[in-house]
Write an enzyme that holds these catalytic residues in place. Structure first.
Site, mmCIF file in Angstrom:
data_model
loop_
_atom_site.group_PDB
_atom_site.id
_atom_site.type_symbol
_atom_site.label_atom_id
_atom_site.label_comp_id
_atom_site.label_asym_id
_atom_site.label_seq_id
_atom_site.Cartn_x
_atom_site.Cartn_y
_atom_site.Cartn_z
ATOM 1 N N GLY A 58 0.855 -1.185 0.000
ATOM 2 C CA GLY A 58 0.000 0.000 0.000
ATOM 3 C C GLY A 58 0.885 1.227 0.000
ATOM 4 O O GLY A 58 2.066 1.144 0.372
ATOM 5 N N CYS A 85 5.413 -6.042 1.534
ATOM 6 C CA CYS A 85 5.759 -4.623 1.544
ATOM 7 C C CYS A 85 5.069 -3.896 2.710
ATOM 8 O O CYS A 85 5.401 -4.146 3.860
ATOM 9 C CB CYS A 85 5.439 -3.988 0.189
ATOM 10 S SG CYS A 85 6.200 -2.366 -0.011
ATOM 11 N N TYR A 86 4.083 -3.051 2.458
ATOM 12 C CA TYR A 86 3.383 -2.383 3.569
ATOM 13 C C TYR A 86 2.846 -3.420 4.551
ATOM 14 O O TYR A 86 2.910 -3.238 5.766
ATOM 15 C CB TYR A 86 2.235 -1.513 3.027
ATOM 16 C CG TYR A 86 1.458 -0.811 4.129
ATOM 17 C CD1 TYR A 86 1.857 0.423 4.606
ATOM 18 C CD2 TYR A 86 0.328 -1.412 4.700
ATOM 19 C CE1 TYR A 86 1.168 1.054 5.634
ATOM 20 C CE2 TYR A 86 -0.365 -0.790 5.727
ATOM 21 C CZ TYR A 86 0.046 0.448 6.185
ATOM 22 O OH TYR A 86 -0.634 1.061 7.204
ATOM 23 N N HIS A 172 8.073 -7.385 -3.855
ATOM 24 C CA HIS A 172 6.775 -7.740 -4.451
ATOM 25 C C HIS A 172 6.916 -8.997 -5.323
ATOM 26 O O HIS A 172 7.322 -8.894 -6.475
ATOM 27 C CB HIS A 172 6.265 -6.589 -5.322
ATOM 28 C CG HIS A 172 5.810 -5.413 -4.525
ATOM 29 N ND1 HIS A 172 4.532 -5.286 -4.038
ATOM 30 C CD2 HIS A 172 6.475 -4.315 -4.097
ATOM 31 C CE1 HIS A 172 4.421 -4.163 -3.358
ATOM 32 N NE2 HIS A 172 5.588 -3.551 -3.381
ATOM 33 N N GLU A 174 4.582 -10.607 -6.695
ATOM 34 C CA GLU A 174 3.492 -10.738 -7.672
ATOM 35 C C GLU A 174 3.810 -10.113 -9.033
ATOM 36 O O GLU A 174 3.170 -10.443 -10.025
ATOM 37 C CB GLU A 174 2.178 -10.142 -7.125
ATOM 38 C CG GLU A 174 2.195 -8.650 -6.817
ATOM 39 C CD GLU A 174 2.802 -8.325 -5.455
ATOM 40 O OE1 GLU A 174 3.351 -9.232 -4.814
ATOM 41 O OE2 GLU A 174 2.733 -7.161 -5.055
ATOM 42 N N SER A 226 -24.593 -9.908 -26.110
ATOM 43 C CA SER A 226 -23.993 -8.960 -27.051
ATOM 44 C C SER A 226 -23.103 -9.682 -28.054
ATOM 45 O O SER A 226 -22.682 -9.105 -29.042
ATOM 46 C CB SER A 226 -23.147 -7.954 -26.274
ATOM 47 O OG SER A 226 -22.011 -8.618 -25.735
ATOM 48 N N GLY A 227 -22.813 -10.954 -27.773
ATOM 49 C CA GLY A 227 -21.839 -11.667 -28.611
ATOM 50 C C GLY A 227 -20.440 -11.539 -28.057
ATOM 51 O O GLY A 227 -19.518 -12.205 -28.495
ATOM 52 N N GLY A 228 -20.258 -10.676 -27.053
ATOM 53 C CA GLY A 228 -18.965 -10.541 -26.380
ATOM 54 C C GLY A 228 -18.763 -11.702 -25.420
ATOM 55 O O GLY A 228 -19.704 -12.440 -25.110
ATOM 56 N N VAL A 229 -17.545 -11.843 -24.932
ATOM 57 C CA VAL A 229 -17.225 -13.028 -24.148
ATOM 58 C C VAL A 229 -17.964 -13.051 -22.802
ATOM 59 O O VAL A 229 -18.464 -14.103 -22.396
ATOM 60 C CB VAL A 229 -15.683 -13.206 -23.979
ATOM 61 C CG1 VAL A 229 -15.022 -12.005 -23.398
ATOM 62 C CG2 VAL A 229 -15.352 -14.434 -23.165
ATOM 63 N N ASP A 230 -18.110 -11.913 -22.135
ATOM 64 C CA ASP A 230 -18.691 -11.941 -20.790
ATOM 65 C C ASP A 230 -20.163 -12.360 -20.789
ATOM 66 O O ASP A 230 -20.561 -13.261 -20.049
ATOM 67 C CB ASP A 230 -18.542 -10.578 -20.096
ATOM 68 C CG ASP A 230 -17.103 -10.108 -20.067
ATOM 69 O OD1 ASP A 230 -16.210 -10.958 -20.258
ATOM 70 O OD2 ASP A 230 -16.867 -8.899 -19.877
ATOM 71 N N SER A 231 -20.964 -11.691 -21.622
ATOM 72 C CA SER A 231 -22.384 -12.049 -21.617
ATOM 73 C C SER A 231 -22.588 -13.457 -22.184
ATOM 74 O O SER A 231 -23.486 -14.182 -21.761
ATOM 75 C CB SER A 231 -23.231 -11.013 -22.365
ATOM 76 O OG SER A 231 -22.909 -10.983 -23.736
ATOM 77 N N SER A 232 -21.733 -13.870 -23.114
ATOM 78 C CA SER A 232 -21.868 -15.206 -23.695
ATOM 79 C C SER A 232 -21.609 -16.286 -22.651
ATOM 80 O O SER A 232 -22.364 -17.250 -22.535
ATOM 81 C CB SER A 232 -20.877 -15.402 -24.843
ATOM 82 O OG SER A 232 -21.147 -14.477 -25.862
ATOM 83 N N LYS A 372 -10.914 -11.537 -16.195
ATOM 84 C CA LYS A 372 -11.205 -11.741 -17.621
ATOM 85 C C LYS A 372 -10.614 -13.053 -18.171
ATOM 86 O O LYS A 372 -11.293 -13.802 -18.862
ATOM 87 C CB LYS A 372 -10.629 -10.561 -18.415
ATOM 88 C CG LYS A 372 -11.022 -10.541 -19.871
ATOM 89 C CD LYS A 372 -12.335 -9.843 -20.036
ATOM 90 C CE LYS A 372 -12.783 -9.778 -21.460
ATOM 91 N NZ LYS A 372 -14.066 -9.067 -21.559
#
Ligand code: XMP
Length: 516
Positions: A58, A85-86, A172, A174, A226-232, A372
């Site tokens: 942080g 770290c923090y 870090h 990550e 919508s044809g996009g990945v998320d709604s599909s 995603k």
């Protein structure tokens, strides 16, 4: 949605830009992780039955007035804790050590010399590259702790009290600049927290399907596709859970890419046998957009019409209890402010405006816990074709904001053809997945050309392809020149009204990804 018995690793977020990355690294080690704000109550923390807790980095100093602190009883839970770290500094300070401002702020690559006996750094080189970013330093470690790693500027870069299951790292692990850092999260999750590495997409899919079933019962769900990945992915997942209680609505606004409406119908009706209401609203959109050139005006018209049409269709279907949305984890994580105040910004994808409130529907968001790339993995798990799973993002206003100037059916057709050629050549060159988003923009200018001994005076298009992590910033993609040459030749030969092709070499900022 996730079975609480699966014992996540919790990341307490102290306002670090890297908190999400920590959560992802844990998930990459096949252990489910969740991010909570640093000031989550002890009850909230216990409710999750965590297998371990990570205190993130942080921007604050532990000495700053109002510095963010977790409930000190977290250190008494007997659960493995890893401070980064923090988080490491806070752990040191809270348990009786000392933290002081460093004489020199350390920012960048350092080399960690370690003699690890804790298992946390197992597999890392004895001298390993690590990434540092801190202004304070731990100058005394708490009683019971031992130091097991140092860098030139940092005498306590890694310290731990294994008997108390507490571990602290100043660097870090990550970030990519700590090349062996993934091992740290793997070791923490498996060797130290004793997690059995069971969290896989298959398991998530199963639990998520059961979760939807339990929540929805015998009720009905409406989903805008919508044809996009998320709604599909959301639609297919929900369909697995409740079959015909789900109805999807797909609005063809006339601003879609070539073949998109056909693909959506083929996949969702054909492959998955999902109830799909297909609305051909091309004329309605193009009529209202006629003569409109100002970008915001276009966006407003498209947004308003979409909501109107979606609402009309929803009304025809009778009462729906839930509205499904493909909201993802980055949109729902509560972000903590740097000063430690629990300022909460939650952004929700309300693509369909205030519809849920107006029509008395609850939200169903089965992807709320996923990143995603995890949604893509889930899509593959559920059998969605690569065409959809790997699809580049496509904006709601579609080709409307890529047809700069006046939108006409003919210009859209020109743009659609050029766009299809560009994407086709990118796929052929094997570059599609290296690019965040690729698109063609039709410009509101004409230029003189010569084709087959004839003078032409036709449209100009600009190609745009960018790399990006999250669309907040982007860089233009460095194509091999022969790919651009092929695209340009094909567009000029095959698309009737274009005689000139440009390539957009602007990053974001200063430009945006879309032109309007
Ligand atoms: P810009 O152009 O602002 O876009 O750099 C960032 C990302 O967002 C997408 N985008 C949208 N997506 N509705 C959406 O669902 C919209 O109105 C919209 N506008 C832009 C854009 O394609 C890029 O991926």
């Amino acid at each position: 949605m996730i079975n609480p018995e699966s014992n996540p690793i919790l990341v307490l977020d102290f306002g670090a830009q890297y908190s999400k990355l920590i959560a992802r690294r844990v998930r990459e080690a096949n252990v489910f992780s969740l991010i909570l704000p640093f000031n989550a109550s002890l009850d909230e923390i216990k409710k999750h039955k965590p297998a371990g807790i990570i205190l993130s980095g942080g921007p604050a100093s532990v000495h700053a007035p109002g510095a963010p602190k977790c409930d000190p009883r977290v250190f008494e839970l007997g659960i493995p804790i890893l401070g980064i770290c923090y988080g490491a500094q806070l752990m040191a300070q809270e348990l009786g050590g000392k933290v002081e401002p460093a004489t020199k702020r350390e920012f960048g690559i350092a080399h960690l010399d370690h003699r690890d006996t804790t298992g946390l750094l197992s597999g890392m080189d004895a001298r390993a590259q690590v990434w540092m970013s801190h202004g304070d330093l731990v100058t005394k470690i708490p009683a019971g702790f031992d130091v097991f790693g140092t860098t030139d500027n940092c005498p306590f870069a890694a310290f731990a009290n294994p008997a108390a299951k507490m571990y602290a790292l100043q660097f870090h692990p990550e970030v990519v600049h700590t090349p062996q850092g993934r091992l740290v999260y793997r070791n923490f999750a498996h060797a130290i927290c004793g997690h059995d590495a069971s969290w896989t997409m298959g398991e998530f899919a199963q639990l998520a399907i059961e979760g939807v079933r339990a929540k929805v019962g015998k009720k009905r769900v409406l989903c805008g596709l919508s044809g996009g990945v998320d709604s599909s992915v959301a639609a297919v997942l929900i369909h697995r859970a409740i079959a015909d209680q789900l109805t999807c609505v797909f609005v063809n606004n006339g601003l879609l890419r070539k073949g998109e409406a056909e693909l959506v119908q083929k996949v969702f009706r054909g492959n998955f046998n999902i109830n799909l209401v297909y609305v051909d609203a091309e004329k309605r959109f193009l009529d209202e957009l006629a003569g409109v050139t100002e970008p915001e005006a276009k966006r407003k018209i498209i947004g308003r019409l979409f909501v109107e049409i979606f609402e009309e269709e929803a009304t025809k279907l009778g009462h729906m209890d839930f509205l499904a949305q493909g909201t993802l984890y980055p949109d729902v994580i509560e972000s903590v402010s740097a000063t430690g105040g629990p300022s909460v910004t939650i952004k929700s994808h309300h693509n369909v405006g205030g519809l849920p409130e107006k029509m008395n529907m609850q939200l169903l968001e089965p992807l709320r816990e996923l990143f995603k790339d995890e949604v893509r993995a889930l899509g593959r798990e559920l059998g969605l074709p690569d065409d959809i799973v790997w699809r580049h993002p496509f904006p709601g206003p579609g080709l409307g904001v890529r047809c700069v100037g006046a939108i006409t059916k003919e210009r859209l057709e020109t743009l659609r053809e050029a766009d299809a050629i560009f994407i086709d050549e990118i796929v052929r060159a094997g570059l599609y997945r290296d690019i965040w988003q690729a698109l063609v923009v039709l410009l509101p200018v004409r230029s003189v050309g010569v084709q087959g001994d004839e003078r032409t005076y036709e449209e100009v298009c600009s190609l745009r392809a960018v790399t990006s992590e999250d669309a907040m910033t982007a860089d233009w993609f460095r194509f091999p020149p022969e790919v651009l040459a092929r695209v340009s030749t094909r567009i000029c030969n095959e698309v009737r009204h274009i005689n000139r092709v440009m390539y957009d070499v602007t990053s974001k900022p200063p430009a945006t990804i879309e032109w309007e």
